[in-house]
Design an enzyme around this catalytic site. Structure first.
Site, short mmCIF file in Angstrom:
data_model
loop_
_atom_site.label_atom_id
_atom_site.label_comp_id
_atom_site.label_asym_id
_atom_site.label_seq_id
_atom_site.Cartn_x
_atom_site.Cartn_y
_atom_site.Cartn_z
CG ASP A 151 -0.17 0.29 2.52
OD1 ASP A 151 0.88 -0.05 2.67
OD2 ASP A 151 -1.00 0.76 3.37
CD GLU A 152 4.39 2.13 3.17
OE1 GLU A 152 5.45 3.14 3.24
OE2 GLU A 152 4.41 1.35 3.98
P1 TTP Z 1 0.09 -0.27 7.14
O1 TTP Z 1 0.29 0.79 6.06
O2 TTP Z 1 1.22 -0.49 8.39
O3 TTP Z 1 -1.29 -0.12 7.71
P2 TTP Z 1 -2.84 0.21 7.15
O4 TTP Z 1 -2.59 0.65 5.69
O5 TTP Z 1 -3.54 -0.75 7.44
O6 TTP Z 1 -3.06 1.50 7.86
P3 TTP Z 1 -2.63 2.81 8.02
O7 TTP Z 1 -3.88 3.54 7.59
O8 TTP Z 1 -2.04 3.33 9.40
O9 TTP Z 1 -1.62 3.08 6.94
O10 TTP Z 1 -0.09 -1.62 6.35
C1 TTP Z 1 -0.51 -2.08 5.18
C2 TTP Z 1 -1.23 -3.39 5.15
O11 TTP Z 1 -0.31 -4.46 5.38
C3 TTP Z 1 -2.39 -3.33 6.12
O12 TTP Z 1 -3.64 -2.96 5.66
C4 TTP Z 1 -2.41 -4.98 6.41
C5 TTP Z 1 -1.02 -5.32 6.11
N1 TTP Z 1 -0.25 -5.67 7.51
C6 TTP Z 1 0.01 -6.97 7.71
O13 TTP Z 1 -0.23 -7.99 6.98
N2 TTP Z 1 0.81 -7.19 8.78
C7 TTP Z 1 1.38 -6.08 9.71
O14 TTP Z 1 1.91 -6.55 10.72
C8 TTP Z 1 1.06 -4.95 9.36
C9 TTP Z 1 1.41 -3.45 10.44
C10 TTP Z 1 0.20 -4.72 8.26
MG MG Z 2 -1.28 2.20 5.08
#
Ligand code: TTP
Ligand code: MG
Length: 473
Positions: A151-152
């Protein structure tokens, strides 16, 4: 706070200024018409090579939870968590408002918020597919898109910014509202080229976010800065669904405000321990530490890298990711101690990977099996073995020949036996299969009409399950 500063105040000179390059916009002489008052006096110095670039970092909000909501709109507006085994890996912002935190146990989350809805997130297929759609959409803006996580993404928008500056000329300076927030609530000087570039970058970031929202239904946070390190660090300052620019003079502030030394890229637990032994437990102490002390402890190269990070310096370019170099999938569990069970789990992983390979269109030439042993309740490090896939097996991948599944499982089991002696008791807690060395299928395979007719559409997350009557690989 939305910000559009127009004051012409002198910003303090940061101590990391670099000599002025004679680049397209770094040079006063190359574009006098659009350089503001200070530029005319030869004083518009801030776009040194370190500040020349404009980088956007986009991080989608509660990514898996958003994808789940798109697939099932009934979940919208309700507190939602996504679980893998008994861990809550993310939750939406409705749940966060009710005190739920990501990466807690499902039990803790339910205690905090009994009305929390839960969906299983072990199968990453739809997250991956959405992730690649986001990257493809961002590539419509610029080819310089680098995937950092599902997601980045990083985007180098320097050229886009410079093009707009050229096109808009002097007018760009008078109508340059910053889109979103400015870190530290600082004033944006329209006479400072680095500020103006970041302001234009903020508009491009807003356009990208709007495109991702309107076309894919996803919101996210963006950070806009002069390098990847800072863009990533600033992007989560305001969330969800917001964006922030970092002006050059706020770099140290941003880094100094990190509450934990381990949040600096490159500092893991071991390095943190070594630094703590030197009394360096805060970012500020690290920033003040003489180079010689760090070099003695960490070696010259690591010490210099760390010092650069502390100053917010990072010259690593945005490198377009292109298609993935490998495809892998893994499963973790409390205990697996029979060969039959291993074979079943490996078979499931390979089946799901074959679907992905089929959609990808390339053929792997190497297979790797990784596992994690558990001895007397202690998890050991992961251990893996790989081998080439014989050409006659490679050929069958993507053709609809179902025998390929068993052949790949047999290969993986050979690798398994290299790591585990099944004649004695064993206990493993993780299995991972990775296909690498991916090469384009020969043109003849692609020309076959069957190749196109049998490739499933990946355009809809509800259509990910294959109809069994169709060949899927
Ligand atoms: P993140 O970008 O850390 O979290 P997020 O997008 O859910 O929330 P935010 O709004 O804070 O950015 O992680 C991206 C995805 O990766 C998340 O939706 C689920 C997955 N993930 C895992 O599988 N294991 C983990 O330990 C984490 C932190 C995330
Ligand atoms: Mg995120």
């Amino acid at each position: 706070m939305e910000s559009c500063g127009e004051e012409d105040e002198e910003a303090p000179e940061p101590d990391w200024w670099l000599p002025e390059p004679r680049g397209r916009f770094g040079s006063v002489s190359c574009k006098p018409a659009i350089l503001g008052v200070r530029a005319v006096h030869g004083n518009m110095m801030r776009s040194g090579s370190d500040l020349r670039r404009v980088i956007v970092h986009l991080d989608l909000d509660c990514f898996y939870a958003q994808v789940e909501t798109i697939c099932n709109p009934e979940l919208r507006g309700k507190p939602l968590g996504v679980q893998q085994k008994n861990l809550l890996i993310t939750c939406n912002y409705e749940a966060r408002k009710l005190g739920v935190k990501k990466t807690t146990t499902v039990k803790e989350a339910k205690e905090k918020c009994p009305e929390l809805l839960l969906v299983k997130g072990e199968d990453l297929t739809k997250y991956r597919e959405m992730s690649y759609k986001v990257t493809a959409l961002l590539e419509e803006f610029t080819p310089l898109v680098e995937r950092l996580a599902l997601d980045e993404n990083f985007m180098d928008v320097t050229e886009m910014v410079e093009k707009r500056l050229e096109e808009w000329g002097k007018d760009a300076f008078s109508q340059m509202p910053v889109s979103g927030h400015v870190y530290g609530n600082r004033t944006v000087s329209l006479h400072d080229l680095a500020h103006v570039k970041l302001a234009i970058g903020s508009q491009i970031a807003a356009e990208m976010r709007e495109s991702v929202r309107s076309r894919l239904g996803l919101t996210g946070c963006a950070g806009i800065a002069s390098n990847k390190l800072l863009a990533k660090m600033v992007s989560g300052t305001f969330r969800p669904n917001q964006q922030t620019i970092l002006l050059p003079e706020s770099r140290r502030d941003l880094i100094a405000h990190l509450d934990n030394i381990k949040k600096l890229p490159g500092i893991g637990s071991k390095t943190a321990q070594r630094l703590a032994a030197l009394g360096l437990t805060t970012i500020c102490s690290l920033q003040m530490c003489p180079a010689a002390v760090l070099e003695k402890e960490l070696g010259v190269s690591a010490a210099r890298t760390l010092q650069k990070v502390c100053r917010g310096e990072d010259d690593v370019p945005v490198t377009p990711s292109g298609p993935p170099q490998s495809l892998s999938d893994e499963d973790s569990f409390k205990k697996c101690s029979s060969e039959v069970e291993v074979e079943k789990k490996v078979g499931e992983l390979i089946a799901s990977l074959l679907v992905r390979l089929y959609k990808d269109g390339r053929k792997p030439h190497t297979i790797k099996l990784t596992l994690r042993k558990c001895i007397t309740n202690r998890w050991l490090n992961r251990e893996g073995r790989q081998c080439p896939i014989p050409p006659h097996v490679v050929q069958k991948i993507g053709t609809g020949d179902s025998s390929v599944q068993n052949q790949l499982v047999a290969l993986a089991m050979k690798l398994f036996h290299k790591m585990i002696n099944v004649k004695v008791l064993f206990h493993i807690t993780l299995l991972s299969v990775c296909f690498s060395n991916l090469k384009d299928a020969p043109a003849s395979a692609k020309q076959s009409i069957g190749f196109y007719l049998t490739r499933p559409s990946s355009s809809n997350c509800n259509k990910l399950v294959h109809v069994s009557s169709e060949p899927i690989y």
